[in-house]
Design a protein around this motif. Structure first.
Motif, PDB file in Angstrom:
ATOM      1  N   GLU A  59      -8.781 -24.125  54.279  1.00 58.09           N
ATOM      2  CA  GLU A  59      -7.819 -23.148  54.781  1.00 58.09           C
ATOM      3  C   GLU A  59      -7.635 -22.066  53.727  1.00 58.09           C
ATOM      4  O   GLU A  59      -7.480 -22.357  52.539  1.00 58.09           O
ATOM      5  CB  GLU A  59      -6.494 -23.857  55.063  1.00 58.09           C
ATOM      6  N   ASP A  60      -7.669 -20.808  54.164  1.00 62.32           N
ATOM      7  CA  ASP A  60      -7.467 -19.720  53.211  1.00 62.32           C
ATOM      8  C   ASP A  60      -5.975 -19.440  53.028  1.00 62.32           C
ATOM      9  O   ASP A  60      -5.128 -20.106  53.624  1.00 62.32           O
ATOM     10  CB  ASP A  60      -8.236 -18.461  53.640  1.00 62.32           C
ATOM     11  N   SER A  61      -5.648 -18.462  52.202  1.00 63.41           N
ATOM     12  CA  SER A  61      -4.247 -18.182  51.873  1.00 63.41           C
ATOM     13  C   SER A  61      -3.442 -17.691  53.080  1.00 63.41           C
ATOM     14  O   SER A  61      -2.231 -17.832  53.111  1.00 63.41           O
ATOM     15  CB  SER A  61      -4.172 -17.157  50.747  1.00 63.41           C
ATOM     16  N   ALA A  62      -4.125 -17.146  54.075  1.00 63.46           N
ATOM     17  CA  ALA A  62      -3.434 -16.663  55.275  1.00 63.46           C
ATOM     18  C   ALA A  62      -3.253 -17.768  56.317  1.00 63.46           C
ATOM     19  O   ALA A  62      -2.691 -17.538  57.379  1.00 63.46           O
ATOM     20  CB  ALA A  62      -4.208 -15.506  55.884  1.00 63.46           C
TER      21      ALA A  62
END
Length: 167
Positions: A59-62
């Protein structure tokens, strides 16, 4: 690259194989033989093996979730100087779009040699690209493509010490 440039290693050869062959050799090594090879002249050949072994969900930061694929590599190097075998293992995680970019670059550089390689399509009509079935099917398709790409022109793609290989 340190290993490739090591002048103590006179002969550097890479061997590519599919995942079933890799695990068969790994299993035979665990049972006592050297990767399924004898200690005769065949054991002096260096071997590079690579396979797309598994996946993980990241999962990315967004908060956007995506799948990464682990490329597991093993390089068995026989040192001619001390007659000792060194095994180097590493792995990297890559996303589908990075494989796609690699495929585009290889097609641009190798042209006709890439025909019929069967790069897995993005499958934009799939409802859930994070489902276990879809991810495993894509991993298998990417691994099949990976093995074919690594074996182009008897290893031309991965003969890292040769001048004809690109970065």
């Amino acid at each position: 690259m340190v290993i490739v440039r090591d002048r103590n290693l006179l002969k550097k050869t890479f061997k590519f194989m599919n995942s079933s062959e890799y695990y068969r050799k790994k299993k035979s090594k665990a049972s006592g033989s050297l990767g399924g090879m004898s200690l005769g002249s065949e054991a002096k050949v260096n071997a590079f093996m690579s396979t797309i072994r598994r996946t993980r969900l990241s999962e990315d930061s967004a908060g956007y979730k995506y799948t990464e694929y682990e490329i597991a590599c093993q390089w068995r190097v026989m040192s001619m100087r001390v007659h000792k075998e060194n095994i180097y293992k590493w792995s990297v995680w890559k996303r589908y779009n990075e494989f796609d970019a690699l495929n585009n670059q290889l097609q641009a550089e190798l042209g006709w040699q890439m025909e019929g390689m069967g790069f897995p399509p993005p499958m934009t009509m799939v409802y859930n690209k994070l489902s276990a079935d879809f991810v495993e099917t894509r991993r298998e398709a990417l691994n099949e493509y990976w093995q074919k790409a690594l074996s182009i022109n008897r290893g031309q793609v991965a003969e890292f010490g040769k001048h004809h290989c690109s970065a």
